[in-house]
Motif scaffolding. Structure first.
Motif, PDB file in Angstrom:
ATOM      1  N   GLY A 252       0.786  -1.217   0.000  1.00  0.00           N
ATOM      2  CA  GLY A 252       0.000   0.000   0.000  1.00  0.00           C
ATOM      3  C   GLY A 252       0.819   1.268   0.000  1.00  0.00           C
ATOM      4  O   GLY A 252       0.251   2.363   0.005  1.00  0.00           O
ATOM      5  N   ILE A 253       2.148   1.145  -0.010  1.00  0.00           N
ATOM      6  CA  ILE A 253       3.017   2.321   0.062  1.00  0.00           C
ATOM      7  C   ILE A 253       3.769   2.548  -1.255  1.00  0.00           C
ATOM      8  O   ILE A 253       3.919   3.679  -1.703  1.00  0.00           O
ATOM      9  N   THR A 254       4.247   1.488  -1.870  1.00  0.00           N
ATOM     10  CA  THR A 254       5.026   1.608  -3.102  1.00  0.00           C
ATOM     11  C   THR A 254       4.358   0.837  -4.229  1.00  0.00           C
ATOM     12  O   THR A 254       3.359   0.153  -4.040  1.00  0.00           O
ATOM     13  N   GLN A 255       4.929   0.954  -5.415  1.00  0.00           N
ATOM     14  CA  GLN A 255       4.334   0.388  -6.626  1.00  0.00           C
ATOM     15  C   GLN A 255       4.782  -1.059  -6.830  1.00  0.00           C
ATOM     16  O   GLN A 255       5.546  -1.370  -7.740  1.00  0.00           O
ATOM     17  N   ARG A 256       4.246  -1.960  -6.019  1.00  0.00           N
ATOM     18  CA  ARG A 256       4.620  -3.358  -6.190  1.00  0.00           C
ATOM     19  C   ARG A 256       3.522  -4.277  -5.668  1.00  0.00           C
ATOM     20  O   ARG A 256       2.667  -3.902  -4.890  1.00  0.00           O
ATOM     21  N   ILE A 257       3.611  -5.533  -6.137  1.00  0.00           N
ATOM     22  CA  ILE A 257       2.728  -6.595  -5.698  1.00  0.00           C
ATOM     23  C   ILE A 257       3.576  -7.844  -5.513  1.00  0.00           C
ATOM     24  O   ILE A 257       4.531  -8.078  -6.263  1.00  0.00           O
ATOM     25  N   TRP A 258       3.265  -8.617  -4.484  1.00  0.00           N
ATOM     26  CA  TRP A 258       3.997  -9.849  -4.219  1.00  0.00           C
ATOM     27  C   TRP A 258       3.160 -11.058  -4.599  1.00  0.00           C
ATOM     28  O   TRP A 258       1.930 -11.047  -4.459  1.00  0.00           O
ATOM     29  N   THR A 259       3.847 -12.108  -5.050  1.00  0.00           N
ATOM     30  CA  THR A 259       3.228 -13.407  -5.269  1.00  0.00           C
ATOM     31  C   THR A 259       3.879 -14.399  -4.313  1.00  0.00           C
ATOM     32  O   THR A 259       5.104 -14.582  -4.341  1.00  0.00           O
ATOM     33  N   VAL A 260       3.067 -15.002  -3.456  1.00  0.00           N
ATOM     34  CA  VAL A 260       3.569 -15.931  -2.449  1.00  0.00           C
ATOM     35  C   VAL A 260       3.090 -17.339  -2.800  1.00  0.00           C
ATOM     36  O   VAL A 260       1.894 -17.566  -2.997  1.00  0.00           O
ATOM     37  N   SER A 266       7.718 -19.148  -0.636  1.00  0.00           N
ATOM     38  CA  SER A 266       8.605 -18.336  -1.471  1.00  0.00           C
ATOM     39  C   SER A 266       7.855 -17.124  -2.015  1.00  0.00           C
ATOM     40  O   SER A 266       6.649 -17.176  -2.268  1.00  0.00           O
ATOM     41  N   VAL A 267       8.597 -16.020  -2.175  1.00  0.00           N
ATOM     42  CA  VAL A 267       7.987 -14.749  -2.554  1.00  0.00           C
ATOM     43  C   VAL A 267       8.678 -14.193  -3.798  1.00  0.00           C
ATOM     44  O   VAL A 267       9.910 -14.171  -3.884  1.00  0.00           O
ATOM     45  N   SER A 268       7.881 -13.736  -4.762  1.00  0.00           N
ATOM     46  CA  SER A 268       8.420 -12.984  -5.893  1.00  0.00           C
ATOM     47  C   SER A 268       7.762 -11.608  -5.918  1.00  0.00           C
ATOM     48  O   SER A 268       6.629 -11.442  -5.460  1.00  0.00           O
ATOM     49  N   GLU A 269       8.474 -10.638  -6.426  1.00  0.00           N
ATOM     50  CA  GLU A 269       8.015  -9.248  -6.410  1.00  0.00           C
ATOM     51  C   GLU A 269       7.845  -8.737  -7.824  1.00  0.00           C
ATOM     52  O   GLU A 269       8.660  -8.996  -8.703  1.00  0.00           O
ATOM     53  N   CYS A 270       6.760  -7.999  -8.048  1.00  0.00           N
ATOM     54  CA  CYS A 270       6.486  -7.412  -9.352  1.00  0.00           C
ATOM     55  C   CYS A 270       6.334  -5.913  -9.199  1.00  0.00           C
ATOM     56  O   CYS A 270       5.552  -5.440  -8.356  1.00  0.00           O
ATOM     57  N   LEU A 271       7.089  -5.132  -9.975  1.00  0.00           N
ATOM     58  CA  LEU A 271       6.953  -3.682  -9.970  1.00  0.00           C
ATOM     59  C   LEU A 271       5.757  -3.279 -10.819  1.00  0.00           C
ATOM     60  O   LEU A 271       5.501  -3.864 -11.869  1.00  0.00           O
ATOM     61  N   LEU A 272       5.034  -2.259 -10.358  1.00  0.00           N
ATOM     62  CA  LEU A 272       3.821  -1.812 -11.020  1.00  0.00           C
ATOM     63  C   LEU A 272       3.960  -0.366 -11.479  1.00  0.00           C
ATOM     64  O   LEU A 272       4.774   0.388 -10.939  1.00  0.00           O
TER      65      LEU A 272
END
Length: 325
Positions: A252-260, A266-272
């Protein structure tokens, strides 16, 4: 078709091609989902596919509709009407569907939360002092639980319900509780401003603690909640994949979403391209609306081979938005 593709880590940003400017151009195209505008109230279908979609003219809502809440998967919406209360309103593209009354639901609740597949919903009304669970949505809705919130740990600020309506988790007083069959509560985990999301077709749920940046996995009352993932500061909305193997969580603070990945944490990060303001499941599997302001383009995230992709949907054509100032 997208005209350009830029890879951002595990995420792909697709620039959408606008369809021609009239709604007739969208005839025969699939309905990707619906965008809601609250004032004046309207429900706009989005026609096409990610990368080639357009916001269509508003759907004709039932007379006296004062509120619209679209269920996950967007096959129906819960509407509230003046003098008539809540009803399930079936959605079929640009054609208004059947209206099925929901008997016994309190009016003007503080919030309503859907189960992951939209087959159940929970609502809370401070004014009426009730927490209610509605099951068998949308075709045969019925009130399956009706609880005095005075017996709870405190007034809930967040409630989640399983698809069968049998499991309920709520947050209050900086903690998450399970609602037991006798209407008593059991402490599950301490977490302020928690996010809660059940997974489809079961009683397993994810609990997000934004202060700690942690995700907890709740597998039922027989065992304690287990830490699933950490290092997710500012996590906000959460939604499961349709197969239940993944959890998507926004920052809710920066332009990203995580897939867990649920199996191993395990976690991957996607920039939006935008800070995600919402995470609303659309009609297609693992496709979510993350941002929409009336009269402006909307932003959608969807799962594809190799990760997530984000795409914007152009705003409504000029002739379709005369009422937008």
């Amino acid at each position: 078709m997208p005209t350009k593709c830029i890879r951002l880590g595990a995420c792909v940003l697709l620039f959408s091609v606008s369809l021609p400017g009239t709604d007739s151009a969208a005839i025969g195209l699939p309905t990707l989902g619906y965008f809601i505008r609250q004032s004046p109230l309207e429900l706009r279908p989005v026609r096409g596919v990610p990368g080639a979609a357009a916001i269509a003219v508003p759907l004709l809502l039932p007379l006296g509709t004062t509120q619209v809440l679209v269920a996950p998967g967007q096959q129906y919406a819960v509407i509230e009407r003046e003098q008539e209360g809540f009803a399930a309103f079936l959605l079929d593209g640009s054609v208004p569907g059947a209206i099925i009354p929901i008997r016994g639901a309190v009016t003007a609740p503080d919030f309503l939360s859907f189960s992951p597949s939209g087959t159940s919903a929970a609502l809370v009304s401070r004014a009426a002092g009730r927490l209610q669970v509605i099951g068998a949505l949308p075709l045969a809705p019925q009130l399956v639980r009706d609880i005095d919130i005075g017996v709870l740990a405190d007034v809930p600020d967040c409630v989640a319900v399983s698809d069968d309506g049998g499991s309920v988790l709520y947050s209050a007083l900086g903690a998450v509780y399970a609602l037991l069959p006798d209407d008593s509560s059991r402490l599950i985990v301490a977490a302020r401003r928690a996010s809660i999301s059940f997974f489809p077709r079961g009683a397993v749920a994810a609990i997000g603690d934004p202060d700690a940046g942690a995700l907890w996995l709740f597998k039922g009352l027989a065992e304690a909640a287990a830490l699933m993932a950490a290092g997710l500061p500012g996590l906000r909305q959460m939604a499961p994949s349709r197969d239940g193997r993944l959890l998507f969580a926004t920052d809710g603070i920066t332009q990203r979403i995580w897939t867990v990945t649920v199996a191993d944490g395990s976690v991957s990060e996607c920039l939006l391209p935008v800070i995600p303001a919402q995470l609303e499941p659309l009609r297609s599997a693992d496709t979510f609306l993350i941002s929409y302001r009336p009269g402006e383009p909307g932003w959608i995230v969807f799962r594809q081979a190799g990760g997530l992709a984000s795409v914007f949907v152009p705003g409504p054509p000029r002739e379709a938005r005369q009422d937008i100032q």
